[in-house]
Scaffold this active site. Structure first.
Site, PDB file in Angstrom:
ATOM      1  N   LYS A  60       0.835  -1.211   0.000  1.00  0.00           N
ATOM      2  CA  LYS A  60       0.000   0.000   0.000  1.00  0.00           C
ATOM      3  C   LYS A  60       0.864   1.253   0.000  1.00  0.00           C
ATOM      4  CE  LYS A  60      -1.257   2.233   3.482  1.00  0.00           C
ATOM      5  NZ  LYS A  60      -1.751   2.745   4.788  1.00  0.00           N
ATOM      6  N   CYS A  85     -26.650  -0.234  -2.789  1.00  0.00           N
ATOM      7  CA  CYS A  85     -25.705  -0.899  -1.879  1.00  0.00           C
ATOM      8  C   CYS A  85     -26.338  -2.186  -1.361  1.00  0.00           C
ATOM      9  CB  CYS A  85     -25.334   0.022  -0.721  1.00  0.00           C
ATOM     10  SG  CYS A  85     -24.191  -0.743   0.462  1.00  0.00           S
TER      11      CYS A  85
END
Length: 355
Positions: A142, A228
């Site tokens: 990351k 969602c």
């Protein structure tokens, strides 16, 4: 949901646009104190180094803590947080400057090692490839991909943190267990021009609306539009949790007037004589004449004249009578114990009734 890598979800673009609209209406901590905002851009080399330091400090640390820590380093260090500052400062002082971030003891060691490696292997600058960046202590995928995008302006991968990993699984964009699996799944179908901004958008969305705890689905347009799959509906923004409260059952006290009358206990009125023992379980009474015991109580005390005492005279020998009359005057332990328990119980009951 995308079951295979390379197959995008059907409505991912509509969902992403809705997230961008919601994100544009709020200011998240990542917008003002994220790693891309903490470096000094007037000096490119110094900016790259400060970006790497900020990324190394950002793990397990909130942006609201990271920003003040970076300002503290710039103010307290002589060079304003450059490679030479990290090399010259001792570990104790450096640890004190970054004590607010998570795992600051370990990060202090990583920063010192990182400064030494950059000076020895990379001519005092940070590496320009992800592979070389991840050779530095404390730098993972990351941090490597974000550092390449921010410091070198080269987007070669998606920086996936806990927010990106969590939200992508909630949206059913992927079904993964780790951040690296999420990165590989997203990079298989997401357009490359969105790789860098995806991290910034989803992190801000996760800090303000789709929180790790207590998601604000009542404020989210994805929930109201049915976009969602993980949204839940509430009647209001306040969640009321019912708790079972243990109540103490109170016994109704009986007034003294309703207490049962005491039954008289018949006790022998004969003279009682008990020999003293160690555990004091027997009652010791004075010797009284059984006939005159009551009459003696009303008569005044009489003083008898003192008798002449012969010093040479021997005291009389004490003896115990074994006659039938004497034996009848003795009280057994059983009777004494029974009467004592009776009066104790009656007294306690009367006290409870009065209270």
């Amino acid at each position: 949901m995308s079951k295979d890598y390379g197959t995008p979800p059907e409505n991912w673009r509509e969902v992403y646009d809705e997230i961008c609209k919601m994100k544009a209406k709020v200011v998240a901590p990542v917008d003002v104190q994220g790693c891309h905002t903490l470096g000094e851009r007037n000096d490119p080399k110094k900016f790259r180094f400060q970006t790497l330091v900020a990324l190394m400090l950002s793990s397990q640390t909130k942006d609201i803590v990271l920003g003040p820590t970076m300002r503290n380093l710039k103010e307290k260090l002589a060079g304003g947080l450059c490679l030479e500052d990290i090399q010259n400062i001792d570990e104790v002082s450096l640890n004190k400057l970054i004590e607010k971030v998570g795992f600051h003891n370990r990060k202090t060691i990583y920063l010192k090692q990182m400064a030494r490696i950059l000076s020895e292997k990379f001519q005092g600058d940070i590496p320009d490839t992800v592979e070389d960046l991840m050779t530095l202590p404390g730098v993972g995928p990351k941090m490597g991909y974000l550092c390449m995008s921010i410091a070198w302006n080269k987007t070669v991968g998606i920086g996936v943190d806990v927010h990106v990993h969590r939200i992508c699984n909630l949206l059913h964009w992927c079904n993964t267990k780790t951040e690296e699996q999420t990165r590989a799944a997203l990079q298989s179908w997401l357009p490359k021009e969105l790789w860098f901004e995806l991290n910034h958008t989803l992190v801000g969305f996760g800090q303000t609306i789709c929180l790790p705890r207590g998601r604000r689905c009542d404020m989210c347009t994805l929930s109201s539009k049915g976009l969602c799959p993980s949204a839940f509906k509430e009647k209001s923004g306040i969640t009321i949790t019912k708790r079972k409260v243990k109540t103490i059952k109170r016994v109704k006290k009986r007034p003294a007037s309703e207490s049962p009358p005491l039954s008289p206990l018949s006790l022998p009125t004969d003279d009682l004589y008990y020999q003293s023992i160690e555990d004091k379980s027997l009652i010791k009474l004075e010797d009284l004449d059984p006939v005159d015991s009551i009459s003696h109580m009303n008569e005044p005390l009489k003083k008898e004249p003192a008798a002449d005492i012969d010093v040479d005279q021997k005291p009389p020998v004490a003896f115990h009578s074994t006659t039938k009359e004497t034996r009848s005057l003795r009280r057994s332990k059983r009777v004494a114990k029974k009467s004592s328990q009776y009066f104790s119980q009656q007294s306690l009951q009367d006290i409870e009734d009065l209270v």
